[in-house]
Design a protein around this motif. Structure first.
Motif, short mmCIF file in Angstrom:
data_model
loop_
_atom_site.label_atom_id
_atom_site.label_comp_id
_atom_site.label_asym_id
_atom_site.label_seq_id
_atom_site.Cartn_x
_atom_site.Cartn_y
_atom_site.Cartn_z
N GLU A 1 28.28 -38.06 -42.26
CA GLU A 1 28.37 -39.26 -41.43
C GLU A 1 28.77 -40.48 -42.26
O GLU A 1 28.31 -41.60 -42.05
N GLY A 2 29.63 -40.27 -43.25
CA GLY A 2 30.16 -41.36 -44.06
C GLY A 2 29.23 -41.86 -45.15
O GLY A 2 29.54 -42.84 -45.81
N LEU A 3 28.09 -41.20 -45.35
CA LEU A 3 27.13 -41.62 -46.37
C LEU A 3 26.83 -40.47 -47.32
O LEU A 3 26.83 -39.31 -46.93
N CYS A 4 26.52 -40.82 -48.56
CA CYS A 4 26.28 -39.84 -49.61
C CYS A 4 24.95 -40.14 -50.31
O CYS A 4 24.74 -41.26 -50.78
N TYR B 1 13.58 -38.11 -60.82
CA TYR B 1 14.76 -38.72 -60.23
C TYR B 1 14.34 -39.55 -59.03
O TYR B 1 13.36 -39.25 -58.35
N THR B 2 15.10 -40.60 -58.76
CA THR B 2 14.92 -41.37 -57.54
C THR B 2 16.25 -41.35 -56.80
O THR B 2 17.32 -41.19 -57.40
N TYR B 3 16.18 -41.52 -55.48
CA TYR B 3 17.33 -41.30 -54.62
C TYR B 3 17.70 -42.54 -53.82
O TYR B 3 16.84 -43.34 -53.46
N GLY B 4 18.99 -42.67 -53.56
CA GLY B 4 19.54 -43.74 -52.75
C GLY B 4 20.74 -43.23 -51.98
O GLY B 4 21.02 -42.02 -51.97
N VAL B 5 21.50 -44.14 -51.36
CA VAL B 5 22.65 -43.77 -50.55
C VAL B 5 23.80 -44.72 -50.83
O VAL B 5 23.60 -45.94 -50.93
N LYS C 1 33.07 -46.23 -50.10
CA LYS C 1 33.66 -47.21 -51.01
C LYS C 1 32.81 -47.37 -52.27
O LYS C 1 33.11 -48.20 -53.11
N GLY C 2 31.73 -46.58 -52.37
CA GLY C 2 30.87 -46.64 -53.54
C GLY C 2 29.79 -47.72 -53.46
O GLY C 2 29.03 -47.90 -54.40
N LYS C 3 29.73 -48.43 -52.34
CA LYS C 3 28.73 -49.49 -52.18
C LYS C 3 27.36 -48.86 -51.93
O LYS C 3 27.21 -47.99 -51.08
N GLU C 4 26.37 -49.35 -52.67
CA GLU C 4 25.01 -48.83 -52.50
C GLU C 4 24.41 -49.42 -51.23
O GLU C 4 24.22 -50.61 -51.11
N ILE C 5 24.12 -48.54 -50.28
CA ILE C 5 23.53 -48.93 -48.99
C ILE C 5 22.01 -48.90 -49.09
O ILE C 5 21.32 -49.76 -48.56
N VAL C 6 21.49 -47.88 -49.76
CA VAL C 6 20.04 -47.73 -49.98
C VAL C 6 19.85 -47.65 -51.49
O VAL C 6 20.43 -46.77 -52.14
#
Length: 155
Positions: free
Chosen positions: A53-56, A66-70, A74-79
């Motif tokens: 859905e467009g997010l990684c 490890y800690t996780y984000g999204v 475009k490589g912009k950090e959303i989370v």
């Protein structure tokens, strides 16, 4: 630990089922992102999962784990990479673990369902299964017994 295994199983299942989706919103980060954005992302993050859905979901290595984000395409950090675990985005919702409890973020990274559940499933048809457990002392050791199972919507 059980919650992490459960979420990892959900991620594996979601990856299998998401293989039928449109290529523009999912796939290998190298195929979805521009070369320069991908190159920057692999230098910034320890691991990049497939886009959904467009997010990684991405991870960084911390002192103990490890800690996780999204990120978006475009490589912009959303989370930001602050969560114990994240599942892929499904129906605009991202399951997360925080302090051993589970909840959901929206596509903007805002907490929609606070981390109050012991287990959650990914959203499907506008609903997600959730569970709360209670600790039971059977005389020998503590175990988890189901207390409450149910469904939640995106609100």
């Amino acid at each position: 630990m059980k919650k992490n295994i459960f979420l990892i199983a959900i991620i594996a299942i979601a990856t299998v089922f998401s293989s039928c989706e449109d290529k523009t919103s999912k796939g290998d980060p190298e195929d979805v992102m521009s070369k320069s954005k991908y190159s920057k992302a692999i230098q910034t993050y320890y691991n990049l999962r497939d886009f959904n859905e467009g997010l990684c979901v991405v991870s960084v290595e911390g002192e103990e784990s490890y800690t996780y984000g999204v990120i978006n395409s475009k490589g912009k950090e959303i989370v930001p990479c602050i969560y114990e675990m994240l599942a892929p985005c499904t129906e605009g919702m991202i399951a997360f673990i925080e302090k051993e409890k589970m909840g959901f973020l929206n596509r903007k990274g805002e907490v929609v369902v606070p981390a109050t559940y012991d287990e959650v499933d990914l959203f499907s048809e506008g609903m997600a299964a959730v569970a709360l457990f209670k600790e039971k002392d059977n005389g020998k050791h503590y175990s988890w017994d189901p207390k409450l199972y149910g469904f939640i919507n995106k609100k």
